[in-house]
Structures are given as C-alpha cells and as structure tokens.
Design an enzyme around this catalytic site. Sequence first.
Site, PDB file in Angstrom:
ATOM      1  CE  LYS A  15      10.533  21.445 -22.572  1.00  0.00           C
ATOM      2  NZ  LYS A  15      11.700  21.476 -21.734  1.00  0.00           N
ATOM      3  CE  LYS A  63       9.064   4.817 -27.397  1.00  0.00           C
ATOM      4  NZ  LYS A  63      10.463   4.888 -26.978  1.00  0.00           N
ATOM      5  N   GLY A 120      18.133  -3.923 -16.530  1.00  0.00           N
ATOM      6  CA  GLY A 120      16.770  -3.688 -17.004  1.00  0.00           C
ATOM      7  C   GLY A 120      16.539  -4.399 -18.318  1.00  0.00           C
ATOM      8  CB  ALA A 121      14.984  -7.036 -19.402  1.00  0.00           C
ATOM      9  N   GLY A 123      10.913  -2.230 -22.411  1.00  0.00           N
ATOM     10  CA  GLY A 123      10.760  -1.810 -23.806  1.00  0.00           C
ATOM     11  C   GLY A 123      11.962  -1.052 -24.329  1.00  0.00           C
ATOM     12  CE1 TYR A 208      13.418  10.345 -21.690  1.00  0.00           C
ATOM     13  CE2 TYR A 208      12.573  12.509 -21.088  1.00  0.00           C
ATOM     14  CZ  TYR A 208      12.384  11.253 -21.633  1.00  0.00           C
ATOM     15  OH  TYR A 208      11.137  10.916 -22.126  1.00  0.00           O
TER      16      TYR A 208
HETATM   17  P1  NDP Z   1       9.351  -0.763 -18.967  1.00  0.00           P
HETATM   18  O1  NDP Z   1       8.190  -0.592 -18.053  1.00  0.00           O
HETATM   19  O2  NDP Z   1       9.162  -1.473 -20.264  1.00  0.00           O
HETATM   20  O3  NDP Z   1      10.512  -1.585 -18.155  1.00  0.00           O
HETATM   21  C1  NDP Z   1      10.863  -1.238 -16.861  1.00  0.00           C
HETATM   22  C2  NDP Z   1      12.117  -2.017 -16.423  1.00  0.00           C
HETATM   23  O4  NDP Z   1      12.478  -1.556 -15.119  1.00  0.00           O
HETATM   24  C3  NDP Z   1      11.910  -3.523 -16.311  1.00  0.00           C
HETATM   25  O5  NDP Z   1      13.102  -4.173 -16.666  1.00  0.00           O
HETATM   26  C4  NDP Z   1      11.610  -3.693 -14.826  1.00  0.00           C
HETATM   27  O6  NDP Z   1      11.934  -4.985 -14.294  1.00  0.00           O
HETATM   28  C5  NDP Z   1      12.559  -2.683 -14.231  1.00  0.00           C
HETATM   29  N1  NDP Z   1      12.156  -2.265 -12.895  1.00  0.00           N
HETATM   30  C6  NDP Z   1      11.068  -1.551 -12.539  1.00  0.00           C
HETATM   31  N2  NDP Z   1      11.049  -1.365 -11.197  1.00  0.00           N
HETATM   32  C7  NDP Z   1      12.164  -1.975 -10.701  1.00  0.00           C
HETATM   33  C8  NDP Z   1      12.713  -2.102  -9.390  1.00  0.00           C
HETATM   34  N3  NDP Z   1      12.115  -1.563  -8.319  1.00  0.00           N
HETATM   35  N4  NDP Z   1      13.891  -2.758  -9.254  1.00  0.00           N
HETATM   36  C9  NDP Z   1      14.536  -3.273 -10.330  1.00  0.00           C
HETATM   37  N5  NDP Z   1      14.056  -3.187 -11.593  1.00  0.00           N
HETATM   38  C10 NDP Z   1      12.878  -2.547 -11.780  1.00  0.00           C
HETATM   39  O7  NDP Z   1       9.956   0.690 -19.158  1.00  0.00           O
HETATM   40  P2  NDP Z   1      10.711   1.300 -20.430  1.00  0.00           P
HETATM   41  O8  NDP Z   1      11.748   0.337 -20.888  1.00  0.00           O
HETATM   42  O9  NDP Z   1       9.745   1.777 -21.411  1.00  0.00           O
HETATM   43  O10 NDP Z   1      11.404   2.601 -19.784  1.00  0.00           O
HETATM   44  C11 NDP Z   1      12.442   2.484 -18.818  1.00  0.00           C
HETATM   45  C12 NDP Z   1      13.061   3.841 -18.576  1.00  0.00           C
HETATM   46  O11 NDP Z   1      13.726   4.289 -19.749  1.00  0.00           O
HETATM   47  C13 NDP Z   1      12.044   4.928 -18.218  1.00  0.00           C
HETATM   48  O12 NDP Z   1      12.488   5.562 -17.041  1.00  0.00           O
HETATM   49  C14 NDP Z   1      12.077   5.903 -19.370  1.00  0.00           C
HETATM   50  O13 NDP Z   1      11.980   7.234 -18.931  1.00  0.00           O
HETATM   51  C15 NDP Z   1      13.451   5.657 -19.982  1.00  0.00           C
HETATM   52  N6  NDP Z   1      13.446   5.872 -21.446  1.00  0.00           N
HETATM   53  C16 NDP Z   1      14.382   6.736 -21.980  1.00  0.00           C
HETATM   54  C17 NDP Z   1      14.416   6.967 -23.339  1.00  0.00           C
HETATM   55  C18 NDP Z   1      15.404   7.954 -23.907  1.00  0.00           C
HETATM   56  O14 NDP Z   1      15.309   8.280 -25.092  1.00  0.00           O
HETATM   57  N7  NDP Z   1      16.363   8.415 -23.134  1.00  0.00           N
HETATM   58  C19 NDP Z   1      13.500   6.275 -24.274  1.00  0.00           C
HETATM   59  C20 NDP Z   1      12.585   5.399 -23.604  1.00  0.00           C
HETATM   60  C21 NDP Z   1      12.572   5.196 -22.235  1.00  0.00           C
HETATM   61  P3  NDP Z   1      10.821  -6.179 -14.255  1.00  0.00           P
HETATM   62  O15 NDP Z   1      10.838  -6.823 -15.595  1.00  0.00           O
HETATM   63  O16 NDP Z   1      11.297  -7.065 -13.169  1.00  0.00           O
HETATM   64  O17 NDP Z   1       9.489  -5.522 -13.934  1.00  0.00           O
END
Ligand code: NDP
Length: 267
Positions: A15, A63, A120-121, A123, A208
Amino acid sequence: MTKYAVFGNPIKHSKSPQLHNGLFKKYNINSIYEKVLVQDAKEIRDYIIKNNLKGANITLPFKEDIYYLCDELSDDAKDIQAVNTILYKNNKLIGYNTDGDGFMESIDSYKGIKTALMIGAGGASKSVALALKKNNIKVMVANRSHAKLEFYKNKSFETSLLSDIEIKQYDLIINTTSVGLETDDLPIKKEILEKLFLQSLYIVDIIYGKETSFLKLAKAMNKTNQDGAMMLVMQGVYASMIFADINISFEDRKEIMKDSMNANISN
Ligand code: NDP
C-alpha cells in the site's frame, strides 16, 4: 513530474503507493509513486537509473542486497546494514533506513521505557534494536538460534537464546520474529510469555495486517499493545521527508498516522 517506486517481491499487496501518492497530494508535490516487482537487487539499481526515479523504497527481500549496491549510505543504513529508502541524486544512489525512526514514532505514546526485550534477531529487528539503543533503552535480544545474535553481540547488546530466556521485568516486549504471520504459533512457550508479559508495561508485535496470538495474549492480559501497522506507516512518512526534502511536523505526522489507520493503509 518526478517519479518514485517501491521495489519488492512479492509487491502486489503493497500500500506504499497509496500512502506516498496521498502525501504528495497533501503537500502539493508534483510526483507519482508506483510499485515494481523485481527478481533481484541489481534490477532495482538499473530501473532507478534508466527511469530517472528521484527515489525509492525497498521491501522484502532486497533490503540487505541493495545495501551493497548503493553509492553512499546514511549512518543509520550503515549501522543496520540494510536500506529501505533510496534517493537518486547527482547520479548516485544514496541509501537510508527509516524503519528505526518509524518504530520509535509508533511507540511515542509509551512513556518511561528503560528496558526492552526483543524476541527475534532478523533484518527488521536490527533497526528496532538500534533505534531503542539510540534512545537510551537497554535491550535484551533473544533469538531461536545463535547465528543472527552475532550482529548484536558485536554492538554490545545483551543476548540470549530463546530457550535460555531469563524471566525478569522488561518495560517493553517486542516480537520481531515472523512467527504468527502464517500460523497461530507463539515465538516462545505460552507459560513463559505469560510470566514475561505479567511484569511488562507495553507489548508490540511488528507483524501487521493480522492479530497474532502474541497480541491476542497481550490483550487477554490487559496490556497496552499494538501491531506493526503504525511502524509501517511511519517509516514511509520518514521516507517521504527524505524524498521531497520537507519536514512534516510532529502534529502532521500524528494526523497522517490516524488517517492511515482509518483507511487501513497498512493491511
Ligand atoms: P527475517 O527472516 O530476517 O528474521 C526472522 C526472525 O524470526 C529470525 O530471528 C528467526 O530466528 C525468527 N524465527 C523464524 N521462525 C521462528 C520460529 N519458528 N521460532 C522462533 N523464531 C523464529 O525476517 P524480518 O526481520 O525481515 O521480518 C520479521 C517480521 O517483521 C515479518 O513478519 C515482517 O512482516 C515484520 N516486519 C514488519 C515491519 C513493519 O514496518 N511493521 C517492517 C519489516 C518487517 P532464527 O534466526 O533462529 O531463524
């Protein structure tokens, strides 16, 4: 007329054009903003240059890749090692990252935060953690696995594996994992989350467009909470200030946020 675009894959759901074209209209800026589906980050660079865009937003999954294709970077982008906003100026791609500013503005009404637990850690987490730190908030970063914690260790954050998480008081608890987006799972066991929530003041899930189980639990426990919609809108507003080199006042930003929420712009 100057041109802008958001690049991602998928991009159909975005959007961002609605938000930015609305802002251009509101501020009488003669510009147009579109969405472009691309397969790789190099295509983004080529498209911007060929079509002489003035600026762009970058979303998943580019990104981090586009960071390496920019000619210059803002301090925030350098810190986060990811770019969500580009300005094309003097034949150079200048990369910025407004996610952290967007997050901080979204929690502006949450007062007195001194400590935060970030689950979480990935991007998105980097911009959130660094913005909190810049605002003198002590952040514990907890992740499922070790690898992504290295970035935070190198920047002197306290870190923990989710499985070893210590139950203590944090003013703010944020889910930055993708858990809850596709399923109704929680990033950690419900019993542990309940103990953590009980002692906290504010709960945020940056996902979101969906009420996650994480937020449902926060609601059930009567905790002040929000999803990632306001963060999403505000990172866009900060990007538009870079694009048009304008300052949108705090009051106007609040108004835009309210209008965007009413128009479901982030869903
Ligand atoms: P990434 O793929 O970079 O990171 C995903 C994270 O989730 C990692 O820390 C990963 O852990 C963890 N994870 C995934 N599966 C599991 C699980 N089953 N149990 C525990 N931890 C888990 O994603 P992004 O950082 O890019 O995005 C994360 C979320 O943030 C998305 O849902 C996205 O929609 C949202 N977002 C929101 C924004 C906003 O403006 N509101 C902007 C950008 C993103 P591991 O390292 O162990 O794999």
